[in-house]
Scaffold this active site. Structure first.
Site, mmCIF file in Angstrom:
data_model
loop_
_atom_site.group_PDB
_atom_site.id
_atom_site.type_symbol
_atom_site.label_atom_id
_atom_site.label_comp_id
_atom_site.label_asym_id
_atom_site.label_seq_id
_atom_site.Cartn_x
_atom_site.Cartn_y
_atom_site.Cartn_z
ATOM 1 N N CYS A 13 0.865 -1.188 0.000
ATOM 2 C CA CYS A 13 0.000 0.000 0.000
ATOM 3 C C CYS A 13 0.899 1.234 0.000
ATOM 4 O O CYS A 13 2.119 1.123 0.135
ATOM 5 C CB CYS A 13 -0.863 -0.001 1.251
ATOM 6 N N CYS A 98 2.854 5.774 8.931
ATOM 7 C CA CYS A 98 1.938 6.043 7.822
ATOM 8 C C CYS A 98 1.108 7.294 8.150
ATOM 9 O O CYS A 98 0.584 7.419 9.259
ATOM 10 C CB CYS A 98 1.005 4.851 7.619
ATOM 11 N N GLU A 129 0.395 -0.453 16.330
ATOM 12 C CA GLU A 129 -0.460 0.725 16.098
ATOM 13 C C GLU A 129 -1.256 1.040 17.367
ATOM 14 O O GLU A 129 -1.368 2.201 17.771
ATOM 15 C CB GLU A 129 -1.405 0.482 14.911
ATOM 16 N N THR A 166 -6.704 1.105 11.709
ATOM 17 C CA THR A 166 -6.739 1.297 10.248
ATOM 18 C C THR A 166 -6.900 -0.009 9.461
ATOM 19 O O THR A 166 -7.354 0.028 8.318
ATOM 20 C CB THR A 166 -5.421 1.953 9.774
HETATM 21 S S1 SF4 Z 1 -2.742 2.522 7.438
HETATM 22 FE FE1 SF4 Z 1 -1.467 0.706 7.146
HETATM 23 S S2 SF4 Z 1 -2.488 -0.448 5.521
HETATM 24 FE FE2 SF4 Z 1 -3.341 1.638 5.478
HETATM 25 S S3 SF4 Z 1 -2.108 2.764 3.956
HETATM 26 FE FE3 SF4 Z 1 -1.163 3.090 5.967
HETATM 27 S S4 SF4 Z 1 0.393 1.485 6.167
HETATM 28 FE FE4 SF4 Z 1 -0.994 0.878 4.506
#
Ligand code: SF4
Length: 280
Positions: A13, A98, A129, A166
């Site tokens: 991703c 992220c 997370e 997420t």
């Molecule tokens: S939250 Fe996790 S799965 Fe979603 S885009 Fe970010 S890294 Fe990728």
């Protein structure tokens, strides 16, 4: 001959691509004394590659990093305490969290300032997370798993907001949120499953319409890969998660003509290709 259908989209991703690129840039810029605090992404193939190619070591604690070195924060984010500790050690911080995880951090921070209690709906209270998000304000943010949500008991639901991790399974989350809406309509719900996760799970839902067997290529520690598996299994399709082609068992394929394959957001394409080759 069986037919293999590959889910679209699948694999890396944007958050994982970004984290890997930041690690590459850090390796180029700083050359040495660079450390990952925990696995950059939940995939051993990627971590091994990064460690070998970029000469970046993975450690599980900031205390194992010599003062003044470079630390790369994983894609799943980290708590404010971790950032503060890194600064105390005079570390150069490369934040590969992220941006979508950071959005959740921002939200729970705002809620805490307003004295609103937060429930963080997650797969596991020990996922990175979850630890990072709860670390924003442990006295105001309570992690709760999808399994445990059904026994939630609060006396002041009007003071609560629920935010989701997420990478949860969209189908399981819908069930959990329907339960909450019914039992505690006063709780405000902020769904925060990311688009990459949603798109990959929708692709699995499509596969379940034609395939009788689904193989997910991803690490057992990867939340989003496990969510792909949960989606397929909850729709009644026989499914397995494997970390590499070595784990394939011939017996799984007996009686299956239509096989679906997908990979988690942190699984390299090369590992998926090896799996397809072995199945063929
Ligand atoms: S939250 Fe996790 S799965 Fe979603 S885009 Fe970010 S890294 Fe990728």
């Amino acid at each position: 001959m069986s037919k293999i259908t590959i889910a679209s989209p699948h694999g890396f991703c944007f958050g994982i691509n970004r984290a890997i690129n930041l690690a590459k840039e850090a390796a180029q810029k700083y050359k040495e004394n660079i450390y990952f605090l925990g696995e950059l992404v939940h995939n051993q193939h990627v971590v091994n590659w990064l460690e070998t190619e970029l000469k970046i070591k993975t450690v599980q604690s900031l205390d194992l990093i010599p003062d003044g070195s470079v630390v790369i924060i994983r894609a799943h984010g980290a708590s404010p305490t971790t950032f503060a500790h890194a600064k105390e050690k005079d570390l150069i911080i490369v934040d590969a969290s992220c941006p979508l995880v950071l959005k959740s951090h921002q939200k729970v921070k705002e809620l805490s300032i307003k004295n609103t209690k937060t429930l963080f709906l997650c797969n596991s209270i020990s996922h990175d997370e979850t630890i990072g998000i709860v670390g924003e304000n442990p006295s105001m943010i309570t992690p709760i798993t999808i399994k445990d949500i059904f026994s939630l008991n609060v006396t002041d639901p009007q003071n609560y907001v629920l935010i989701t991790q997420t990478t949860l399974s969209t189908l399981e989350t819908k069930e959990a949120l329907d339960f909450i809406k019914n039992k505690y309509p006063q709780i405000t719900i902020i769904p925060h499953i990311c688009q990459a996760t949603t798109d990959r799970q929708n692709a699995i839902i499509q596969l379940t319409k034609t395939c009788t067997l689904i193989i997910i290529v991803g690490s057992p520690t990867s939340a989003n890969s496990n969510s792909l598996l949960q989606v397929a299994q909850s729709l009644g399709v026989t499914s397995y998660i494997i970390d590499s082609a070595l784990e394939i068992d011939k017996k799984w394929f007996i009686g299956h003509q239509n096989i679906g394959i997908s990979s988690g957001a942190s699984t390299p394409e090369s590992v998926l290709e090896e799996v397809i080759q072995k199945i063929n």
